[in-house]
Design a protein around this motif. Structure first.
Motif, PDB file in Angstrom:
ATOM      1  N   THR A 171       1.131  -1.443  -0.322  1.00 12.75           N
ATOM      2  CA  THR A 171       0.119  -0.066  -0.239  1.00 12.75           C
ATOM      3  C   THR A 171       0.952   1.455  -0.237  1.00 12.75           C
ATOM      4  O   THR A 171       1.130   1.589   1.252  1.00 12.75           O
ATOM      5  N   PRO A 172       0.599   1.909  -1.398  1.00 15.97           N
ATOM      6  CA  PRO A 172       1.971   2.818  -1.648  1.00 15.97           C
ATOM      7  C   PRO A 172       1.238   3.873  -0.021  1.00 15.97           C
ATOM      8  O   PRO A 172       0.288   4.824   0.265  1.00 15.97           O
ATOM      9  N   ALA A 173       2.475   4.364   1.275  1.00 21.28           N
ATOM     10  CA  ALA A 173       1.223   5.372   2.480  1.00 21.28           C
ATOM     11  C   ALA A 173       3.119   6.200   2.465  1.00 21.28           C
ATOM     12  O   ALA A 173       3.888   6.514   1.769  1.00 21.28           O
ATOM     13  N   ALA A 174       2.359   7.636   3.258  1.00 23.39           N
ATOM     14  CA  ALA A 174       3.438   9.637   3.291  1.00 23.39           C
ATOM     15  C   ALA A 174       2.934   8.825   4.910  1.00 23.39           C
ATOM     16  O   ALA A 174       1.768   8.416   5.250  1.00 23.39           O
ATOM     17  N   VAL A 175       4.062   8.789   6.136  1.00 27.04           N
ATOM     18  CA  VAL A 175       3.960   8.935   7.067  1.00 27.04           C
ATOM     19  C   VAL A 175       5.080   9.601   8.045  1.00 27.04           C
ATOM     20  O   VAL A 175       5.677  10.224   7.210  1.00 27.04           O
ATOM     21  N   GLY A 176       3.900  10.172   8.224  1.00 25.95           N
ATOM     22  CA  GLY A 176       4.939  11.466   9.186  1.00 25.95           C
ATOM     23  C   GLY A 176       5.095  11.021  10.383  1.00 25.95           C
ATOM     24  O   GLY A 176       3.640  10.884  11.207  1.00 25.95           O
TER      25      GLY A 176
ATOM     26  N   GLU B 194       0.884  14.276  -3.192  1.00 25.10           N
ATOM     27  CA  GLU B 194       2.834  14.066  -2.467  1.00 25.10           C
ATOM     28  C   GLU B 194       3.418  15.169  -2.548  1.00 25.10           C
ATOM     29  O   GLU B 194       3.299  15.743  -1.258  1.00 25.10           O
ATOM     30  N   LYS B 195       2.628  16.794  -3.230  1.00 26.04           N
ATOM     31  CA  LYS B 195       2.566  17.819  -3.239  1.00 26.04           C
ATOM     32  C   LYS B 195       2.373  18.223  -1.777  1.00 26.04           C
ATOM     33  O   LYS B 195       3.069  19.151  -1.491  1.00 26.04           O
ATOM     34  N   ALA B 196       1.297  17.821  -1.807  1.00 23.99           N
ATOM     35  CA  ALA B 196       0.929  18.420  -0.330  1.00 23.99           C
ATOM     36  C   ALA B 196       1.974  17.852   1.173  1.00 23.99           C
ATOM     37  O   ALA B 196       1.696  18.754   1.763  1.00 23.99           O
ATOM     38  N   VAL B 197       2.389  16.509   0.940  1.00 26.73           N
ATOM     39  CA  VAL B 197       2.982  16.200   1.432  1.00 26.73           C
ATOM     40  C   VAL B 197       4.628  16.334   2.429  1.00 26.73           C
ATOM     41  O   VAL B 197       4.589  16.971   2.792  1.00 26.73           O
ATOM     42  N   GLY B 198       5.068  16.906   0.826  1.00 22.51           N
ATOM     43  CA  GLY B 198       6.346  17.748   1.302  1.00 22.51           C
ATOM     44  C   GLY B 198       5.942  19.322   0.940  1.00 22.51           C
ATOM     45  O   GLY B 198       7.213  19.682   2.015  1.00 22.51           O
ATOM     46  N   ALA B 199       4.536  19.626   1.173  1.00 23.86           N
ATOM     47  CA  ALA B 199       4.864  21.184   1.203  1.00 23.86           C
ATOM     48  C   ALA B 199       4.352  21.136   3.024  1.00 23.86           C
ATOM     49  O   ALA B 199       4.284  22.887   3.539  1.00 23.86           O
TER      50      ALA B 199
END
Length: 294
Positions: free
Chosen positions: A157-162, A196-201
């Motif tokens: 599952t592609p994910a972004a974790v902070g 991806e942009k939102a996570v990066g910014a």
């Protein structure tokens, strides 16, 4: 300032094609810091791990449980965290008295403490005969990137974790928390790029929490159309008890119990997870020995 209780928000966005979690774990991480007397870098590493565990536990159902073991080659040694679907979390670190100079970004050097080589193991007890086990190599040691990699490799599952922990000058925890955004099938390339942009910014998790944002506001920072599905209180909870420790002593067997009675005249057992000490005097051990003999 009034303390805010720890809570987790589960939501969806983009018509159900994104699943997201956001959590505040400030009280949990401070409780663990106090119990284990962790120094700032160790606090941050342990705090990021239990924050990930809290969110991954919220993905479970009923009586299912989850364990995370971070085994890096850094001075902190192993980090262990456990959680369940009820928002109950506990954790510890093998070497709590680790504090390193700040990294090149002026932040706590979590990667230096964890190490950049090793493994993260995730074990899920789903009530089956065999638990599910997923293992990935550590890729950065900062842990947010490592858990992102875990979701991609072990759960496909592609994910972004902070993940973030902000520690005060007196070593107490100012704020702690995190988010997981999971991309489900059906997203267009343009939608993925937008996320991806939102996570990066996005500012750091700790910056947002320190400004007073609630988990749902943090979620909407990333996903403006996020719909909150439900929420869960997050609490420190340990399953240890005097009765459980007694059973452990019984399992030592007769010879070891007789040696404890003759040589030490007492036994002290300390729980790894909560640092609670259970002391058994000579009379207590005699009763336990009788149980072992019966």
């Amino acid at each position: 300032m009034e303390k805010k209780k720890d809570r987790l928000i589960r939501g969806t966005a983009l018509n159900g094609k994104v699943r997201a979690f956001a959590v505040r774990t400030t009280e949990l991480v401070e409780e663990l810091r106090r119990r284990h007397d962790t120094y700032p870098t160790a606090t941050a590493a342990m705090g990021r791990t239990v924050t990930a565990a809290a969110m991954m536990g919220a993905m479970l159902k009923g009586s299912e449980k989850l364990s995370i073991m971070v085994k890096g080659n850094g001075p902190i040694g192993q980090i262990v965290a456990e959680s369940n679907a009820l928002g109950e979390v506990r954790g510890y670190v093998h070497n709590p008295h680790i504090h390193l100079p700040s990294n090149s970004m002026g932040k706590l050097d979590v990667a230096g403490a964890v190490g950049t080589e090793g493994f993260i193991d995730v074990i899920k007890d789903l009530g089956m005969k065999e638990p599910y086990r997923g293992s990935i190599p550590i890729i950065s040691g900062e842990l947010g990137d490592d858990f992102t990699y875990y979701f991609a490799v072990s759960e496909q599952t592609p994910a972004a974790v902070g993940l973030g922990v902000l520690v005060d000058t007196d070593e107490s925890v100012i704020v702690a928390g995190g988010f997981i955004v999971q991309l489900l099938p059906g997203l267009t390339d343009a939608e993925i790029t937008e996320i991806e942009k939102a996570v990066g910014a996005m500012p750091s998790v700790t910056a947002l929490l320190d400004q007073g944002l609630e988990p749902e506001e943090m979620l909407r920072y990333l996903l403006p159309d996020a719909v909150v599905m439900d929420e869960l209180d997050i609490n420190f909870a340990c399953q240890c008890s005097r009765e459980r420790v007694e059973q452990t002593l019984v399992s030592l067997g007769r010879d070891e119990l007789e040696r404890l009675i003759a040589e030490d005249e007492q036994a002290e057992v300390v729980c790894h997870f909560c640092n609670e000490a259970y002391v058994f005097n000579k009379d207590d051990l005699q009763v336990i020995l009788e149980q072992a003999n019966s």
